[in-house]
Design a protein around this motif. Structure first.
Motif, PDB file in Angstrom:
ATOM      1  N   PRO A   1      20.007  55.484  10.437  1.00  0.00           N
ATOM      2  CA  PRO A   1      20.070  54.943  11.793  1.00  0.00           C
ATOM      3  C   PRO A   1      18.989  55.505  12.713  1.00  0.00           C
ATOM      4  N   ALA A   2      18.738  56.807  12.618  1.00  0.00           N
ATOM      5  CA  ALA A   2      17.670  57.394  13.444  1.00  0.00           C
ATOM      6  C   ALA A   2      16.308  56.846  13.032  1.00  0.00           C
ATOM      7  N   GLY A   3      16.115  56.615  11.733  1.00  0.00           N
ATOM      8  CA  GLY A   3      14.865  56.068  11.250  1.00  0.00           C
ATOM      9  C   GLY A   3      14.649  54.639  11.695  1.00  0.00           C
ATOM     10  N   ILE A   4      15.717  53.851  11.756  1.00  0.00           N
ATOM     11  CA  ILE A   4      15.607  52.474  12.237  1.00  0.00           C
ATOM     12  C   ILE A   4      15.100  52.457  13.670  1.00  0.00           C
ATOM     13  N   THR A   5      15.642  53.335  14.494  1.00  0.00           N
ATOM     14  CA  THR A   5      15.181  53.426  15.878  1.00  0.00           C
ATOM     15  C   THR A   5      13.714  53.845  15.939  1.00  0.00           C
ATOM     16  N   ALA A   6      13.356  54.870  15.152  1.00  0.00           N
ATOM     17  CA  ALA A   6      11.984  55.376  15.170  1.00  0.00           C
ATOM     18  C   ALA A   6      10.987  54.340  14.638  1.00  0.00           C
ATOM     19  N   TYR A   7      11.363  53.650  13.558  1.00  0.00           N
ATOM     20  CA  TYR A   7      10.460  52.669  12.952  1.00  0.00           C
ATOM     21  C   TYR A   7      10.270  51.463  13.857  1.00  0.00           C
ATOM     22  N   SER A   8      11.329  51.019  14.512  1.00  0.00           N
ATOM     23  CA  SER A   8      11.214  49.908  15.461  1.00  0.00           C
ATOM     24  C   SER A   8      10.267  50.275  16.596  1.00  0.00           C
ATOM     25  N   ARG A   9      10.400  51.483  17.100  1.00  0.00           N
ATOM     26  CA  ARG A   9       9.506  51.938  18.162  1.00  0.00           C
ATOM     27  C   ARG A   9       8.065  51.989  17.672  1.00  0.00           C
ATOM     28  N   ALA A  10       7.857  52.519  16.465  1.00  0.00           N
ATOM     29  CA  ALA A  10       6.501  52.646  15.931  1.00  0.00           C
ATOM     30  C   ALA A  10       5.847  51.275  15.750  1.00  0.00           C
ATOM     31  N   LEU A  11       6.597  50.312  15.217  1.00  0.00           N
ATOM     32  CA  LEU A  11       6.021  48.991  14.979  1.00  0.00           C
ATOM     33  C   LEU A  11       5.704  48.284  16.289  1.00  0.00           C
ATOM     34  N   SER A  12       6.537  48.469  17.294  1.00  0.00           N
ATOM     35  CA  SER A  12       6.251  47.845  18.600  1.00  0.00           C
ATOM     36  C   SER A  12       5.030  48.496  19.245  1.00  0.00           C
ATOM     37  N   GLU A  13       4.858  49.808  19.042  1.00  0.00           N
ATOM     38  CA  GLU A  13       3.660  50.482  19.529  1.00  0.00           C
ATOM     39  C   GLU A  13       2.425  49.968  18.775  1.00  0.00           C
ATOM     40  N   ALA A  14       2.571  49.770  17.465  1.00  0.00           N
ATOM     41  CA  ALA A  14       1.455  49.261  16.674  1.00  0.00           C
ATOM     42  C   ALA A  14       1.043  47.866  17.126  1.00  0.00           C
ATOM     43  N   ALA A  15       2.022  47.057  17.537  1.00  0.00           N
ATOM     44  CA  ALA A  15       1.711  45.705  17.996  1.00  0.00           C
ATOM     45  C   ALA A  15       0.838  45.727  19.236  1.00  0.00           C
ATOM     46  N   ASP A  16       0.922  46.786  20.033  1.00  0.00           N
ATOM     47  CA  ASP A  16       0.123  46.915  21.259  1.00  0.00           C
ATOM     48  C   ASP A  16      -1.141  47.743  21.059  1.00  0.00           C
ATOM     49  N   LEU A  17      -1.362  48.218  19.841  1.00  0.00           N
ATOM     50  CA  LEU A  17      -2.476  49.132  19.616  1.00  0.00           C
ATOM     51  C   LEU A  17      -3.815  48.449  19.852  1.00  0.00           C
ATOM     52  N   GLY A  18      -3.992  47.255  19.309  1.00  0.00           N
ATOM     53  CA  GLY A  18      -5.241  46.550  19.493  1.00  0.00           C
ATOM     54  C   GLY A  18      -6.366  47.108  18.660  1.00  0.00           C
ATOM     55  N   CYS A  19      -7.469  46.370  18.605  1.00  0.00           N
ATOM     56  CA  CYS A  19      -8.652  46.768  17.848  1.00  0.00           C
ATOM     57  C   CYS A  19      -9.821  47.019  18.793  1.00  0.00           C
ATOM     58  N   SER A  20     -10.755  47.821  18.330  1.00  0.00           N
ATOM     59  CA  SER A  20     -11.896  48.186  19.181  1.00  0.00           C
ATOM     60  C   SER A  20     -12.842  47.017  19.335  1.00  0.00           C
TER      61      SER A  20
END
Length: 421
Positions: free
Chosen positions: A402-421
């Motif tokens: 359960p803690a990993g699900i929360t962490a992974y969801s956060r990480a993937l949403s952050e990755a979606a906003d990361l963008g490319c140079s």
């Protein structure tokens, strides 16, 4: 992350349709018209920090609407097309299947070939489950044209050669905002899709005027009032303003195993056909690799291990090079590698070595290519490996707690906003 094929079953439809349906045992049969409520109209938007402006993919959401969608395989320069219509219940039904060779080849009819229709589970189907499993059905047009699948369940068609997936209605959830994002991955992604807030069970009633080889019904998800029925990853993406397409399936790899030769089974082994089908996304987040490392790590001897490792790295490089040519930004996630076991036996250095080589290749490519970016989930996950005080992984050491699900969801949403140079 096994594909769990032992839990699948096949249902034969009448012989004249050529229809084959696979579904997970825990779900209701969904060879039917699926109505899941009204679909919001989507305005044209620009993708998140993308390098070129593209119109969003078509969203068939109005009764009697007609249109077509395509997918291009750059390895063969073939473009595949699915023509479709929308029923009164907002179900998408194919009307024609074609292929042509670019740039100016004539469209050739491929209605008699076997295509695979895929669609997502309705929210009520995944309530209380650990994973979301796609439905799939394989048939020529004569069979597929008898099935209408709700636009909200992302109906899509895998080409006969397994190389491309034609999406007829991607990026449904969400309102116009930053743009469209696709998240592609294995069973860790599938863990983030179930809508735990939905009530169990479905309401089934007849769908007037619809015709299918099986009983025609309407499945209406029953949500808990006032609570979202989206799953943690979709919730995180919507909170950031994205329109989202999430595809996660157990057992999927970056690279198909050497022994996988059948065309549609090849497509079921990797996510390459989905990646090609989502080329118009504003950005794409790809989270694969654990199954590749596991396949190599479980080789029966050192010679085969080296062969599998070389095969994986060589083919992975080709796939990433193809992604680097897309107009959108592709964000590559590294994988966690520490503390993994298989059936109680440590995978040991082989798994960690393969994971390290894959992660290094992802970083190398992301550093070199302007359309690629890297999100280092692997380092985060390794700090919370199974056995640590605040582990993000369950007892099998691979899937998420359960803690990993929360962490992974956060990480993937952050990755979606990361963008490319």
């Amino acid at each position: 992350m096994p594909a769990h094929t032992a839990q699948d079953q096949q249902i034969e439809a009448p012989a004249d349709t050529g229809l084959h349906l696979r579904r997970h045992r825990s779900t209701r049969a969904v060879l039917l018209v699926v109505a899941v409520g009204a679909v919001a109209a989507i305005a044209a938007v620009v993708g998140v920090r993308q390098l070129r402006t593209d119109p969003p993919p078509p969203w068939p959401a109005q009764a009697a609407q007609i249109g077509s969608s395509t997918c291009t395989d750059p390895s063969t320069n073939q473009q595949w097309r699915v023509s479709w219509e929308v029923s009164s219940e907002l179900g998408v039904r194919p009307t024609a299947l074609h292929v042509r060779t670019l740039p100016n080849g004539a469209w050739l009819d491929r209605a008699n070939d076997r295509w695979q229709l895929r669609w997502n589970q309705a929210p009520a189907e995944v309530a209380g489950t650990d994973f979301a499993w796609n439905h799939d059905l394989t048939a020529p047009l004569s069979g597929l044209s008898q099935v209408a699948v709700s636009a909200s369940l992302s109906p899509r068609f895998v080409t006969p050669d397994g190389a491309c997936t034609v999406y007829t209605a991607p990026f449904g959830p969400g309102a116009p905002g930053k743009g469209s994002v696709a998240v592609i991955g294995d069973s860790l992604i599938a863990q983030l899709v179930p809508a735990a807030a939905t009530a169990s069970g479905t309401t089934v009633s007849a769908a007037p005027g619809a015709t299918t080889p099986a009983q025609t019904s309407v499945v209406t998800p029953t949500a808990v009032p006032g609570e979202p029925a989206t799953g943690p990853l979709l919730t995180a993406l919507l909170d950031r303003g994205h329109r989202a397409q999430i595809d996660g399936q157990g057992g999927r790899r970056w690279v198909a195993a050497q022994e996988e030769l059948d065309a549609l089974e090849l497509a079921n082994g990797t996510m390459k056909d989905e990646l090609r089908g989502l080329r118009e996304a504003g950005s794409v987040v790809v989270a694969l690799g654990t199954n590749d490392a596991n396949w190599a790590g479980l080789a029966p001897d050192d010679v085969q291990f080296e062969s599998r490792l070389s095969w994986t790295l060589e083919n992975l490089q080709q796939t990433i090079d193809e992604l680097a040519q897309r107009g959108h930004c592709t964000v590559l996630l590294t994988m966690a590698a520490q503390g993994k076991v298989n059936a109680g036996t440590p995978r040991g250095n082989r798994f960690e070595l393969t994971a390290a080589r894959i992660n290094a290749l992802l970083k190398q490519k992301a550093d070199a290519e302007p359309r690629l970016a890297l999100y280092d989930w692997g380092s985060q996950g390794d700090q919370h490996a199974f056995g640590t005080a605040d582990s993000w992984f369950g007892a099998d050491t691979v899937h998420l707690s359960p803690a990993g699900i929360t962490a992974y969801s956060r990480a993937l949403s952050e990755a979606a906003d990361l963008g490319c140079s």
